[in-house]
Motif scaffolding. Structure first.
Motif, mmCIF file in Angstrom:
data_model
loop_
_atom_site.group_PDB
_atom_site.id
_atom_site.type_symbol
_atom_site.label_atom_id
_atom_site.label_comp_id
_atom_site.label_asym_id
_atom_site.label_seq_id
_atom_site.Cartn_x
_atom_site.Cartn_y
_atom_site.Cartn_z
ATOM 1 N N LYS A 1 0.830 -1.198 0.000
ATOM 2 C CA LYS A 1 0.000 0.000 0.000
ATOM 3 C C LYS A 1 0.866 1.250 0.000
ATOM 4 N N ARG A 2 1.984 1.190 0.681
ATOM 5 C CA ARG A 2 2.903 2.324 0.727
ATOM 6 C C ARG A 2 4.312 1.815 0.427
ATOM 7 N N ILE A 3 4.995 2.482 -0.476
ATOM 8 C CA ILE A 3 6.371 2.121 -0.819
ATOM 9 C C ILE A 3 7.230 3.380 -0.690
ATOM 10 N N ALA A 4 8.297 3.285 0.060
ATOM 11 C CA ALA A 4 9.226 4.409 0.229
ATOM 12 C C ALA A 4 10.619 3.967 -0.203
ATOM 13 N N ILE A 5 11.209 4.717 -1.121
ATOM 14 C CA ILE A 5 12.591 4.497 -1.551
ATOM 15 C C ILE A 5 13.357 5.774 -1.235
ATOM 16 N N GLN A 6 14.331 5.685 -0.365
ATOM 17 C CA GLN A 6 14.995 6.901 0.118
ATOM 18 C C GLN A 6 16.509 6.735 0.103
ATOM 19 N N SER A 7 17.207 7.757 -0.400
ATOM 20 C CA SER A 7 18.666 7.804 -0.431
ATOM 21 C C SER A 7 19.114 9.060 0.296
ATOM 22 N N ASN A 8 19.927 8.872 1.350
ATOM 23 C CA ASN A 8 20.428 10.004 2.139
ATOM 24 C C ASN A 8 21.941 10.002 2.175
ATOM 25 N N ASP A 9 22.527 11.196 2.234
ATOM 26 C CA ASP A 9 23.968 11.315 2.422
ATOM 27 C C ASP A 9 24.326 10.981 3.861
ATOM 28 N N CYS A 10 25.513 10.449 4.040
ATOM 29 C CA CYS A 10 25.996 10.151 5.385
ATOM 30 C C CYS A 10 27.502 10.021 5.331
ATOM 31 N N GLU A 11 28.197 10.536 6.339
ATOM 32 C CA GLU A 11 29.639 10.388 6.406
ATOM 33 C C GLU A 11 29.993 8.917 6.627
ATOM 34 N N ASP A 12 31.234 8.534 6.209
ATOM 35 C CA ASP A 12 31.692 7.163 6.424
ATOM 36 C C ASP A 12 31.654 6.815 7.903
ATOM 37 N N ASP A 13 31.279 5.575 8.185
ATOM 38 C CA ASP A 13 31.180 5.061 9.556
ATOM 39 C C ASP A 13 30.168 5.850 10.382
ATOM 40 N N GLY A 14 29.248 6.558 9.721
ATOM 41 C CA GLY A 14 28.218 7.296 10.445
ATOM 42 C C GLY A 14 26.932 6.505 10.496
ATOM 43 N N PHE A 15 25.796 7.212 10.455
ATOM 44 C CA PHE A 15 24.504 6.531 10.436
ATOM 45 C C PHE A 15 23.503 7.462 9.767
ATOM 46 N N PHE A 16 22.390 6.897 9.310
ATOM 47 C CA PHE A 16 21.361 7.682 8.657
ATOM 48 C C PHE A 16 20.542 8.418 9.707
ATOM 49 N N ILE A 17 20.540 9.740 9.608
ATOM 50 C CA ILE A 17 19.782 10.551 10.560
ATOM 51 C C ILE A 17 18.315 10.618 10.147
ATOM 52 N N ASP A 18 18.077 10.779 8.848
ATOM 53 C CA ASP A 18 16.719 10.928 8.328
ATOM 54 C C ASP A 18 16.136 9.551 8.038
ATOM 55 N N SER A 19 15.058 9.200 8.727
ATOM 56 C CA SER A 19 14.410 7.906 8.495
ATOM 57 C C SER A 19 13.510 7.997 7.276
ATOM 58 N N PRO A 20 13.349 6.883 6.542
ATOM 59 C CA PRO A 20 12.462 6.904 5.373
ATOM 60 C C PRO A 20 11.045 7.316 5.745
ATOM 61 N N ARG A 21 10.478 8.212 4.925
ATOM 62 C CA ARG A 21 9.115 8.692 5.168
ATOM 63 C C ARG A 21 8.218 8.252 4.017
ATOM 64 N N THR A 22 6.996 7.847 4.344
ATOM 65 C CA THR A 22 6.028 7.479 3.318
ATOM 66 C C THR A 22 5.153 8.690 2.998
ATOM 67 N N THR A 23 4.243 8.508 2.064
ATOM 68 C CA THR A 23 3.365 9.611 1.671
ATOM 69 C C THR A 23 2.250 9.852 2.676
ATOM 70 N N GLY A 24 2.134 8.986 3.696
ATOM 71 C CA GLY A 24 1.006 9.080 4.615
ATOM 72 C C GLY A 24 -0.172 8.309 4.071
ATOM 73 N N ALA A 25 -0.689 8.753 2.956
ATOM 74 C CA ALA A 25 -1.737 8.010 2.259
ATOM 75 C C ALA A 25 -1.075 6.956 1.380
ATOM 76 N N PRO A 26 -1.832 5.965 0.903
ATOM 77 C CA PRO A 26 -1.239 4.959 0.016
ATOM 78 C C PRO A 26 -0.577 5.609 -1.194
ATOM 79 N N GLY A 27 0.622 5.156 -1.520
ATOM 80 C CA GLY A 27 1.340 5.728 -2.652
ATOM 81 C C GLY A 27 2.802 5.332 -2.632
ATOM 82 N N VAL A 28 3.547 5.894 -3.557
ATOM 83 C CA VAL A 28 4.975 5.624 -3.686
ATOM 84 C C VAL A 28 5.728 6.935 -3.501
ATOM 85 N N ARG A 29 6.730 6.923 -2.644
ATOM 86 C CA ARG A 29 7.563 8.112 -2.425
ATOM 87 C C ARG A 29 9.016 7.755 -2.695
#
Length: 667
Positions: free
Chosen positions: A134-162
């Motif tokens: 019902k909801r598909i999120a594909i997310q690419s974020n920048d991150c320094e080496d040996d770091g971690f992703f700060i921004d978590s993947p977000r969906t559209t809220g309603a059914p959809g693809v983001r």
């Protein structure tokens, strides 16, 4: 001692090796036959543990951890690999909160058939990757080496693809010819090289396996005469034990060598299969390339929605106005229409463009060579505006309608301008007149101060002050705060030439007297920069050389990144700095004053001096003086060595000649 017919093993391996150039079905048939050989190998050497059930195997627990882990479930330091191989593999997270999580530095999904051994990459007609939710999120974020992703993947809220990326998102539906052909060629070169290497590996592995099997068979031959009957066996027990011990010690190496041979041949077969396919594809491309630009490729991109928005904004919702922010369309044809399905215009439909500047250009961005050799960008095509009413305004909009302002203007620029005033029957009517006693081109404000800009653009531009016989007279003065003379193309690349020629040519950075314009002194902080890939000072050719060249400065420095050299005449005397070495060459070198030499000093010819004071003297051939003689003094050969000059004279480019006055008048 356990007896094995190793010749069967070698025969099976030989048949497998001979099938590497066969089709996929034959290769897989040979792999199936060699599978029994692998089973025999593992049955001979107890390596690892196999849990096997011909019906069903169930692992059941509230929590299951599979991997090279310790009792706590933590991965051991040496790591490990887990391979799940089957015709159907399923991961199921059951329930409303069921989940399947996959984490790894690199995650790859390929819809290919890996084969029974996991070495193949076979693409079938049903190759596909399907994701359904019902909801598909594909997310690419920048991150320094040996770091971690700060921004978590977000969906559209309603059914959809983001789909989100901090840097770049590409949706590509295109078919290439040249690029694909290059990829096929490069891949074929790589795979062909791999086939050569893998063939060598397979031969080497087979040689090793054959050698070790030969040693095993030799041990079996030594065993045979010792086991003819029980009496001989009892008498030979010690020797039999030794042979058995050697056999058991050698068996793991034999099994390992055969395993390596099977793996090498399998990889050779897969690489050979790919090479054959690439060769066929390369032949196909060679015969079909000519029709690529004319025939449809079938590639398409369809975007359908009731409402569509294209915005150049950042993650905070701000409209980006930096030079790089833009929405661009590039294609052979652009069609924007507001029509019904029957082709008629939609009532009250409109296309609205609201922006600071609007540019419509039909300039061909591919340069065309003109008769004089210069590159030009031709204006082609047409701009057609057809409407019941056409209005072009350079006015402000106020409460009382359109208001004329002092800075409004309407400009038309073209090589040929035609303004027509026709009646309904095509007869000329009306007038168009420009009449003035004096014509001035000024860019000044109301108080007479310089303002704005004045541009003159022409293929050839001549500013002359000459009398009727063509002799230069008068003066041309340019006075401005900043003056730039450039010969550049649209990309800023230097082209053409700039030539200054006169009896006296002055290029200065000096203050001048306000009364008569004479030099009053150097401009404080002034700079003069002369830089070019090749520079010629004091000489254009062998017959044009300056009589005198003077360099005078409070501080003078000459730097040569690789070589610095000064020559007199045709290298009669040379001073050369090259590769961190200093070299002097000439018919005679003289040093005056007190001189000190550090480091090792070698004299290649006779050395004569009035007085020599030395801490230590060593004569390898002889030592001779008026008072002391040791051996025979052999005179040294006079030096005839000469330093080879690295730099040579070069002629400066010849400046282009200007058009004659008669040519300008005729034009």
């Amino acid at each position: 001692m356990l007896g094995i017919d190793f010749s069967d093993w070698l025969t099976a391996l030989g048949k497998f090796q001979a099938s590497v150039a066969s089709d996929l079905d034959e290769i897989r048939k040979q792999k199936a036959e060699i599978q029994q050989l692998k089973n025999d190998i593992f049955s001979q050497v107890a390596q690892g543990r196999v849990i096997r059930d011909d019906q069903r195997l169930v692992l059941s627990a509230p929590e299951i951890i599979i991997g090279n882990v310790d009792a706590s479930g933590t991965l051991l330091s040496e790591g490990g690999a887990i391979v799940i191989r089957g015709q159907k593999v399923g991961l199921e997270g059951v329930g409303a909160s069921g989940a399947v999580a996959t984490k790894a530095t690199t995650i790859s999904q390929e819809a290919v058939d890996p084969g029974l051994d996991g070495i193949e990459d076979v693409v079938h007609s049903g190759s596909s990757i399907i994701q359904h939710a019902k909801r598909i999120a594909i997310q690419s974020n920048d991150c320094e080496d040996d770091g971690f992703f700060i921004d978590s993947p977000r969906t559209t809220g309603a059914p959809g693809v983001r789909i989100h990326a901090d840097q770049r998102v590409e949706i590509d539906s295109s078919v290439s010819s040249e690029l694909y052909s290059d990829q096929v060629t490069n891949k074929l070169t790589s795979v062909t090289s791999a086939v050569t290497s893998l063939t060598s590996d397979a031969v080497s592995a087979m040689t090793t396996a054959t050698t070790l099997i030969g040693e095993m068979e030799a041990l079996l031959l030594l065993q045979d005469p010792l086991t003819v009957d029980e009496v001989v066996m009892r008498a030979s027990m010690q020797e039999l034990d030794s042979l058995t011990e050697q056999y058991n010690a050698l068996l793991p190496s034999v099994c390992s060598a055969i395993n390596r041979a099977i793996d090498a041949i399998s990889r050779q077969a897969e690489a050979t299969r790919k090479m054959t396919a690439l060769q066929a594809k390369q032949l196909e491309l060679t015969t079909s390339t000519g029709s690529f630009t004319d025939d449809p490729t079938g590639a398409s991109l369809s975007i359908t929605a009731e409402q569509m928005e294209f915005a150049s904004i950042d993650g905070d919702g701000n409209i980006r106005t930096n030079p790089e922010a833009a929405i661009r369309l590039q294609t052979g044809k652009v069609d924007i229409s507001c029509k019904k399905s029957d082709g008629s215009l939609i009532d009250e439909s409109y296309v609205n463009i609201a922006t600071h500047d609007v540019n419509i250009s039909t300039i061909n961005t591919t340069p065309a060579e003109s008769e004089d050799g210069d590159s030009t960008f031709e204006t082609v095509g047409t701009v057609n505006i057809t409407a019941k009413e056409v209005s072009v305004n350079a006015l402000d909009s106020g409460d009382d309608g359109m208001v004329q302002t002092a800075d409004s203007r309407f400009s038309v620029r073209m090589q040929d301008s035609v303004i027509l005033s026709f009646d309904n029957e095509g007869n000329s009517t009306g007038t168009f007149a420009v009449q003035t006693a004096d014509m001035q081109f000024c860019s000044k404000d109301s108080e007479g101060n310089s303002s704005g800009s004045f541009n003159v653009n022409a293929k050839d531009f001549a500013l002359q002050s000459v009398d009727k016989d063509g002799t230069a007279t008068g003066t041309a003065t340019i006075l401005a705060a900043d003056t730039a003379i450039n010969a550049l193309d649209k990309d800023g690349k230097a082209i053409g030439q700039i030539s200054l020629n006169g009896k006296d040519v002055f290029v200065k950075s000096m203050d001048t007297s306000t009364s008569d314009g004479s030099d009053s002194g150097l401009a404080a902080g002034g700079n003069m920069v002369l830089v070019a890939e090749n520079m010629y000072v004091g000489r254009t050719s062998d017959d044009i050389v300056s009589t005198q060249l003077q360099l005078t400065s409070d501080k003078t420095a000459i730097f040569g990144t690789t070589t610095a050299e000064m020559q007199q005449g045709d290298a009669k005397a040379v001073v050369q700095l090259d590769g961190g070495n200093v070299a002097l060459s000439g018919s005679k070198a003289e040093y005056y004053g007190e001189n000190t030499l550090y480091g090792k000093t070698t004299f290649k010819a006779d050395a004569t001096m009035t007085k020599l004071t030395a801490d230590n003297i060593e004569a390898k051939t002889s030592f001779k003086s008026k008072n002391i003689s040791d051996g025979i003094a052999v005179p040294g050969a006079p030096s005839s060595s000469k330093l080879s000059a690295k730099l040579s004279k070069a002629d400066a480019p010849t400046p282009a000649t200007r058009p004659s006055n008669s040519d300008n008048e005729s034009e």
